[in-house]
Design an enzyme around this catalytic site. Sequence first.
Site, PDB file in Angstrom:
ATOM      1  N   THR A  79       2.666   9.223   2.838  1.00  0.00           N
ATOM      2  CA  THR A  79       3.627   9.291   3.934  1.00  0.00           C
ATOM      3  C   THR A  79       4.482   8.031   4.020  1.00  0.00           C
ATOM      4  OG1 THR A  79       2.124  10.697   5.211  1.00  0.00           O
ATOM      5  CG2 THR A  79       3.898   9.618   6.417  1.00  0.00           C
ATOM      6  N   ASP A  80       3.845   6.867   3.957  1.00  0.00           N
ATOM      7  CA  ASP A  80       4.553   5.592   4.094  1.00  0.00           C
ATOM      8  C   ASP A  80       4.139   4.611   3.004  1.00  0.00           C
ATOM      9  OD1 ASP A  80       5.960   6.142   6.537  1.00  0.00           O
ATOM     10  OD2 ASP A  80       4.067   5.898   7.610  1.00  0.00           O
ATOM     11  N   ILE A  81       5.039   3.666   2.742  1.00  0.00           N
ATOM     12  CA  ILE A  81       4.703   2.473   1.968  1.00  0.00           C
ATOM     13  C   ILE A  81       4.575   1.338   2.977  1.00  0.00           C
ATOM     14  CG2 ILE A  81       5.367   0.896   0.113  1.00  0.00           C
ATOM     15  CD1 ILE A  81       7.227   3.071  -0.931  1.00  0.00           C
ATOM     16  N   VAL A  82       3.409   0.708   3.007  1.00  0.00           N
ATOM     17  CA  VAL A  82       3.169  -0.394   3.947  1.00  0.00           C
ATOM     18  C   VAL A  82       3.239  -1.708   3.180  1.00  0.00           C
ATOM     19  CG1 VAL A  82       1.584  -1.405   5.608  1.00  0.00           C
ATOM     20  CG2 VAL A  82       1.689   1.083   5.351  1.00  0.00           C
ATOM     21  N   THR A 111      -6.868   4.533  -5.119  1.00  0.00           N
ATOM     22  CA  THR A 111      -6.958   3.071  -5.076  1.00  0.00           C
ATOM     23  C   THR A 111      -7.021   2.552  -3.644  1.00  0.00           C
ATOM     24  OG1 THR A 111      -4.531   2.923  -5.257  1.00  0.00           O
ATOM     25  CG2 THR A 111      -5.806   2.741  -7.293  1.00  0.00           C
ATOM     26  N   ASP A 112      -6.458   3.292  -2.693  1.00  0.00           N
ATOM     27  CA  ASP A 112      -6.564   2.878  -1.289  1.00  0.00           C
ATOM     28  C   ASP A 112      -8.015   2.918  -0.816  1.00  0.00           C
ATOM     29  OD1 ASP A 112      -6.549   5.674  -1.535  1.00  0.00           O
ATOM     30  OD2 ASP A 112      -5.561   5.988   0.381  1.00  0.00           O
ATOM     31  N   LEU A 113      -8.750   3.917  -1.287  1.00  0.00           N
ATOM     32  CA  LEU A 113     -10.166   4.018  -0.900  1.00  0.00           C
ATOM     33  C   LEU A 113     -10.982   2.898  -1.544  1.00  0.00           C
ATOM     34  CD1 LEU A 113     -10.747   7.885  -1.076  1.00  0.00           C
ATOM     35  CD2 LEU A 113      -9.778   6.477   0.761  1.00  0.00           C
ATOM     36  N   ASP A 155       0.858  -1.182   0.000  1.00  0.00           N
ATOM     37  CA  ASP A 155       0.000   0.000   0.000  1.00  0.00           C
ATOM     38  C   ASP A 155       0.897   1.235   0.000  1.00  0.00           C
ATOM     39  OD1 ASP A 155      -2.033   1.873   0.324  1.00  0.00           O
ATOM     40  OD2 ASP A 155      -2.197   1.535   2.482  1.00  0.00           O
ATOM     41  N   THR A 184       1.539  25.915  25.607  1.00  0.00           N
ATOM     42  CA  THR A 184       1.469  25.975  24.140  1.00  0.00           C
ATOM     43  C   THR A 184       1.265  24.601  23.520  1.00  0.00           C
ATOM     44  OG1 THR A 184       2.896  27.936  24.113  1.00  0.00           O
ATOM     45  CG2 THR A 184       2.669  26.726  22.046  1.00  0.00           C
TER      46      THR A 184
END
Length: 252
Positions: free
Chosen positions: A10-13, A108-110, A6, A184
Amino acid sequence: MLLAIDIGNTDIVFGVNDDQQWIQQFRISSSFSQRSQDYEAQLRLLFLENSLKLSDIHHIIISCVVPDLRAVIKDMSITMFGIQPIMVGPEMYDKLNMEILSPYEIGTDLVCNATYAYYTYHQTCLIVDFGTALTFTVVSGEGKILGVSIAPGLKTAVKSLFSNTAQLPEVPLSMPESAIGKNTVHAIQAGILWGYVGMVKEMIHQIKLEVGKECKVLATGGLSSILTPLRSEFDEVDKTLTLKGLKIIASL
């Protein structure tokens, strides 16, 4: 074994499945490199450290929402495993027996998330994916993707605030007990995290109203476990939901 990949912003899983369970999962930064050789070196090391053999992999399926990495990871898969991977995309959606809304636009992830929800529950489902973007995907019990809503993800919101203000620091994503900040860091955590709790609750409420029928609500994504006050809103929370969708697609 199946290797499901996937590729996100941010990342490749990478998930390794022996047809019974996910025996290993790895993450490599999507911005690590643009060369297939570099990703191959990283993945070979991860396989070695976890006592996995390249010859154990017999099938590969890839979902990619980063166009620049599509060919890179596909070439890596062919070179490393000698396997032509299944590339999730419009050209193969007819295999899913689903109606894909705007097939050349939807990520494609969706589609993988919707596939998992449809084949698992066979009823209307809302999938909330806490990734680089926060997405809400609705799929009917007949397998029609009814639509998607998109908002900035948690990390994206924090990074934007940090990048565009002179005196506000980047803060860890941990849920504060109070919505009233005492310093803060606490103030930023309270504003963003409690704010996202409210946004997600309202989106779920509004989508359920518009759907007008019983609706399963699923959560996934690397940040799905951070907003703990939302837990009761979900029927299922599973960080591997996209990988499970890839596994289902690979089996069709």
